[in-house]
Design a protein around this motif. Structure first.
Motif, PDB file in Angstrom:
ATOM      1  N   ASN A 246       0.818  -1.213   0.000  1.00  0.00           N
ATOM      2  CA  ASN A 246       0.000   0.000   0.000  1.00  0.00           C
ATOM      3  C   ASN A 246       0.858   1.271   0.000  1.00  0.00           C
ATOM      4  O   ASN A 246       0.441   2.315   0.488  1.00  0.00           O
ATOM      5  N   SER A 247       2.064   1.192  -0.571  1.00  0.00           N
ATOM      6  CA  SER A 247       3.001   2.322  -0.469  1.00  0.00           C
ATOM      7  C   SER A 247       2.510   3.585  -1.183  1.00  0.00           C
ATOM      8  O   SER A 247       2.968   4.679  -0.866  1.00  0.00           O
ATOM      9  N   SER A 248       1.574   3.436  -2.126  1.00  0.00           N
ATOM     10  CA  SER A 248       1.104   4.631  -2.841  1.00  0.00           C
ATOM     11  C   SER A 248       0.344   5.582  -1.898  1.00  0.00           C
ATOM     12  O   SER A 248       0.108   6.734  -2.236  1.00  0.00           O
ATOM     13  N   LEU A 249      -0.033   5.083  -0.717  1.00  0.00           N
ATOM     14  CA  LEU A 249      -0.785   5.921   0.235  1.00  0.00           C
ATOM     15  C   LEU A 249       0.126   6.584   1.273  1.00  0.00           C
ATOM     16  O   LEU A 249      -0.349   7.211   2.220  1.00  0.00           O
ATOM     17  N   ILE A 250       1.434   6.406   1.091  1.00  0.00           N
ATOM     18  CA  ILE A 250       2.385   6.937   2.075  1.00  0.00           C
ATOM     19  C   ILE A 250       2.991   8.248   1.560  1.00  0.00           C
ATOM     20  O   ILE A 250       3.528   8.297   0.453  1.00  0.00           O
ATOM     21  N   ASP A 251       2.903   9.309   2.382  1.00  0.00           N
ATOM     22  CA  ASP A 251       3.426  10.611   1.960  1.00  0.00           C
ATOM     23  C   ASP A 251       4.951  10.654   2.010  1.00  0.00           C
ATOM     24  O   ASP A 251       5.584  11.300   1.188  1.00  0.00           O
ATOM     25  N   GLU A 252       5.525  10.023   3.051  1.00  0.00           N
ATOM     26  CA  GLU A 252       6.997  10.046   3.185  1.00  0.00           C
ATOM     27  C   GLU A 252       7.460   8.628   3.517  1.00  0.00           C
ATOM     28  O   GLU A 252       7.132   8.116   4.588  1.00  0.00           O
ATOM     29  N   PHE A 253       8.204   8.034   2.594  1.00  0.00           N
ATOM     30  CA  PHE A 253       8.619   6.646   2.802  1.00  0.00           C
ATOM     31  C   PHE A 253      10.134   6.558   3.004  1.00  0.00           C
ATOM     32  O   PHE A 253      10.899   7.157   2.256  1.00  0.00           O
ATOM     33  N   HIS A 254      10.546   5.798   4.030  1.00  0.00           N
ATOM     34  CA  HIS A 254      11.968   5.569   4.301  1.00  0.00           C
ATOM     35  C   HIS A 254      12.250   4.089   4.133  1.00  0.00           C
ATOM     36  O   HIS A 254      11.719   3.273   4.899  1.00  0.00           O
ATOM     37  N   GLN A 255      13.048   3.764   3.137  1.00  0.00           N
ATOM     38  CA  GLN A 255      13.314   2.349   2.884  1.00  0.00           C
ATOM     39  C   GLN A 255      14.580   1.930   3.625  1.00  0.00           C
ATOM     40  O   GLN A 255      15.668   2.442   3.372  1.00  0.00           O
ATOM     41  N   GLY A 256      14.426   1.002   4.568  1.00  0.00           N
ATOM     42  CA  GLY A 256      15.578   0.528   5.331  1.00  0.00           C
ATOM     43  C   GLY A 256      15.129  -0.165   6.591  1.00  0.00           C
ATOM     44  O   GLY A 256      13.939  -0.411   6.800  1.00  0.00           O
ATOM     45  N   LYS A 257      16.122  -0.485   7.444  1.00  0.00           N
ATOM     46  CA  LYS A 257      15.809  -1.207   8.682  1.00  0.00           C
ATOM     47  C   LYS A 257      15.245  -0.263   9.743  1.00  0.00           C
ATOM     48  O   LYS A 257      15.807   0.818   9.978  1.00  0.00           O
ATOM     49  N   ALA A 258      14.192  -0.701  10.382  1.00  0.00           N
ATOM     50  CA  ALA A 258      13.544   0.145  11.395  1.00  0.00           C
ATOM     51  C   ALA A 258      14.517   0.480  12.533  1.00  0.00           C
ATOM     52  O   ALA A 258      14.523   1.618  13.019  1.00  0.00           O
ATOM     53  N   GLY A 259      15.331  -0.476  12.946  1.00  0.00           N
ATOM     54  CA  GLY A 259      16.250  -0.250  14.077  1.00  0.00           C
ATOM     55  C   GLY A 259      17.265   0.839  13.782  1.00  0.00           C
ATOM     56  O   GLY A 259      17.777   1.493  14.684  1.00  0.00           O
ATOM     57  N   LEU A 260      17.530   1.011  12.508  1.00  0.00           N
ATOM     58  CA  LEU A 260      18.505   2.015  12.092  1.00  0.00           C
ATOM     59  C   LEU A 260      17.826   3.371  11.854  1.00  0.00           C
ATOM     60  O   LEU A 260      18.312   4.417  12.280  1.00  0.00           O
ATOM     61  N   PHE A 261      16.697   3.336  11.152  1.00  0.00           N
ATOM     62  CA  PHE A 261      16.042   4.574  10.723  1.00  0.00           C
ATOM     63  C   PHE A 261      15.170   5.226  11.796  1.00  0.00           C
ATOM     64  O   PHE A 261      15.155   6.442  11.937  1.00  0.00           O
ATOM     65  N   LEU A 262      14.429   4.413  12.522  1.00  0.00           N
ATOM     66  CA  LEU A 262      13.414   5.001  13.410  1.00  0.00           C
ATOM     67  C   LEU A 262      14.007   5.881  14.525  1.00  0.00           C
ATOM     68  O   LEU A 262      13.514   6.996  14.747  1.00  0.00           O
ATOM     69  N   PRO A 263      15.081   5.428  15.227  1.00  0.00           N
ATOM     70  CA  PRO A 263      15.619   6.308  16.276  1.00  0.00           C
ATOM     71  C   PRO A 263      16.063   7.665  15.718  1.00  0.00           C
ATOM     72  O   PRO A 263      15.812   8.711  16.325  1.00  0.00           O
ATOM     73  N   LYS A 264      16.678   7.639  14.512  1.00  0.00           N
ATOM     74  CA  LYS A 264      17.146   8.906  13.921  1.00  0.00           C
ATOM     75  C   LYS A 264      15.966   9.776  13.490  1.00  0.00           C
ATOM     76  O   LYS A 264      15.972  10.990  13.673  1.00  0.00           O
ATOM     77  N   LEU A 265      14.963   9.130  12.909  1.00  0.00           N
ATOM     78  CA  LEU A 265      13.787   9.901  12.468  1.00  0.00           C
ATOM     79  C   LEU A 265      13.079  10.536  13.660  1.00  0.00           C
ATOM     80  O   LEU A 265      12.661  11.698  13.609  1.00  0.00           O
ATOM     81  N   ILE A 266      12.957   9.773  14.724  1.00  0.00           N
ATOM     82  CA  ILE A 266      12.253  10.314  15.904  1.00  0.00           C
ATOM     83  C   ILE A 266      13.040  11.496  16.476  1.00  0.00           C
ATOM     84  O   ILE A 266      12.463  12.518  16.863  1.00  0.00           O
ATOM     85  N   ASP A 267      14.363  11.396  16.481  1.00  0.00           N
ATOM     86  CA  ASP A 267      15.176  12.548  16.913  1.00  0.00           C
ATOM     87  C   ASP A 267      14.854  13.776  16.053  1.00  0.00           C
ATOM     88  O   ASP A 267      14.726  14.885  16.562  1.00  0.00           O
ATOM     89  N   CYS A 268      14.725  13.562  14.746  1.00  0.00           N
ATOM     90  CA  CYS A 268      14.399  14.695  13.839  1.00  0.00           C
ATOM     91  C   CYS A 268      12.991  15.217  14.124  1.00  0.00           C
ATOM     92  O   CYS A 268      12.780  16.427  14.242  1.00  0.00           O
ATOM     93  N   TRP A 269      12.033  14.295  14.236  1.00  0.00           N
ATOM     94  CA  TRP A 269      10.638  14.725  14.447  1.00  0.00           C
ATOM     95  C   TRP A 269      10.481  15.478  15.765  1.00  0.00           C
ATOM     96  O   TRP A 269       9.620  16.328  15.904  1.00  0.00           O
ATOM     97  N   LEU A 270      11.330  15.121  16.754  1.00  0.00           N
ATOM     98  CA  LEU A 270      11.215  15.784  18.058  1.00  0.00           C
ATOM     99  C   LEU A 270      12.208  16.942  18.183  1.00  0.00           C
ATOM    100  O   LEU A 270      12.436  17.431  19.282  1.00  0.00           O
ATOM    101  N   ASN A 271      12.817  17.319  17.034  1.00  0.00           N
ATOM    102  CA  ASN A 271      13.731  18.463  17.016  1.00  0.00           C
ATOM    103  C   ASN A 271      14.975  18.260  17.857  1.00  0.00           C
ATOM    104  O   ASN A 271      15.518  19.218  18.400  1.00  0.00           O
ATOM    105  N   LYS A 272      15.428  17.024  18.013  1.00  0.00           N
ATOM    106  CA  LYS A 272      16.598  16.790  18.864  1.00  0.00           C
ATOM    107  C   LYS A 272      17.907  16.932  18.090  1.00  0.00           C
ATOM    108  O   LYS A 272      18.971  16.729  18.641  1.00  0.00           O
ATOM    109  N   ASN A 273      17.826  17.104  16.757  1.00  0.00           N
ATOM    110  CA  ASN A 273      19.074  17.368  16.028  1.00  0.00           C
ATOM    111  C   ASN A 273      18.831  18.287  14.833  1.00  0.00           C
ATOM    112  O   ASN A 273      17.719  18.671  14.574  1.00  0.00           O
TER     113      ASN A 273
END
Ligand code: OAD
Length: 246
Positions: free
Chosen positions: A219-246
């Motif tokens: 269902n990827s056509s319904l996703i506005d922003e897609f990050h292709q990769g491992k969750a363990g690698l991407f999610l901590p960094k993304l959350i830091d960005c979303w929470l303005n920590k970097n």
């Protein structure tokens, strides 16, 4: 790859309502098999032999062998950085955070998430087909081929939502999806309904949708922003960005 710069156009504020849907891919880095990847559980087991009410009627001992093994395996399994990142997100958002998981491995609870909906049930629990009482797996005699109820001696079955059954807490999930500002889907192939439809419901209600997955989900056509990769690698960094920590 390790130093890949993560880019996102979103920032979360405390007032934002964020709903997260996770699937087997988030637990892959904890050492658990997914269902549909190469070597996944549905490659070595027939869904219709272990994950339907008809299968349980036909051969309850076989179904129990499958879930008993998966339950016992959990003792050695630990949450990974993706699970812990979601705990940080919940700490920031409080009650505006909802985590819906299709996983039955209990790793989100082990990591510390509280506002959690286990829509496909839990490997830690079972219930009696006669008196309907629920039990923790740790409370019952698992040595029996088909464990029996400590209260009425009826047959117990794993508290797993099988194919053809209605997932748990659908009313609450629908409510959350209608009022969410962001919808994140992580580690799920988009093959199984109704979970595969949540992104569409959220989108119809004007939510921004974000995906993190090793491969593009169905269902990827319904996703506005897609990050292709491992969750363990991407999610901590993304959350830091979303929470303005970097
Ligand atoms: P699937 O096995 O269908 O999909 C897992 C997804 O995770 C795949 O798209 C992978 O590319 C991705 N993936 C693998 N490793 C990853 C990683 N490290 N980081 C991010 N993504 C990764 O699992 P689900 O979508 O969860 O139901 O399956 C849904 C339901 O189907 C399950 O809840 C289960 C199954 O039948 C029941 O048993 C009731």
């Amino acid at each position: 790859m390790m130093n890949a710069k993560i880019k996102t156009k979103f920032k979360f504020q405390k007032k934002d309502r964020v709903t997260v849907l996770t699937g087997a891919g988030i637990s892959a880095e904890s050492g658990l098999k997914t269902f549909r990847d190469n070597g996944g559980l549905w490659e070595t087991h027939q869904v219709e032999e272990v994950a339907t009410p008809e299968a349980f009627e036909k051969d309850a001992a076989l179904v129990w062998r499958f879930y008993r093994q998966r339950y016992l395996q959990l003792a050695d399994v630990k949450p990974n950085p993706a699970h812990f990142a979601l705990v940080d997100l919940e700490k920031f958002l409080g009650d505006n955070f909802t985590l819906i998981t299709q996983n039955v491995d209990g790793l989100h609870s082990k990591a510390g998430n509280k506002n959690l909906i286990e829509m496909h049930g839990s490997l830690q629990k079972c219930f009696c087909l006669s008196c309907q009482q629920k039990f923790l797996m740790s409370e019952i005699n698992l040595m029996k081929k088909v464990p029996s109820c400590p209260v009425c001696k009826g047959d117990l079955r794993p508290d797993i939502v099988w194919f053809g059954e209605i997932p748990h807490h659908m009313d609450e999930i629908t409510l959350r999806l209608r009022h969410t500002n962001y919808f994140l889907m992580i580690g799920t192939s988009g093959y199984v309904y109704p979970a595969a439809q949540f992104v569409q419901i959220a989108r119809l209600n004007a939510a921004k949708t974000i995906g993190i997955n090793l491969e593009k989900p169905l269902n990827s056509s319904l996703i506005d922003e897609f990050h292709q990769g491992k969750a363990g690698l991407f999610l901590p960094k993304l959350i830091d960005c979303w929470l303005n920590k970097n």
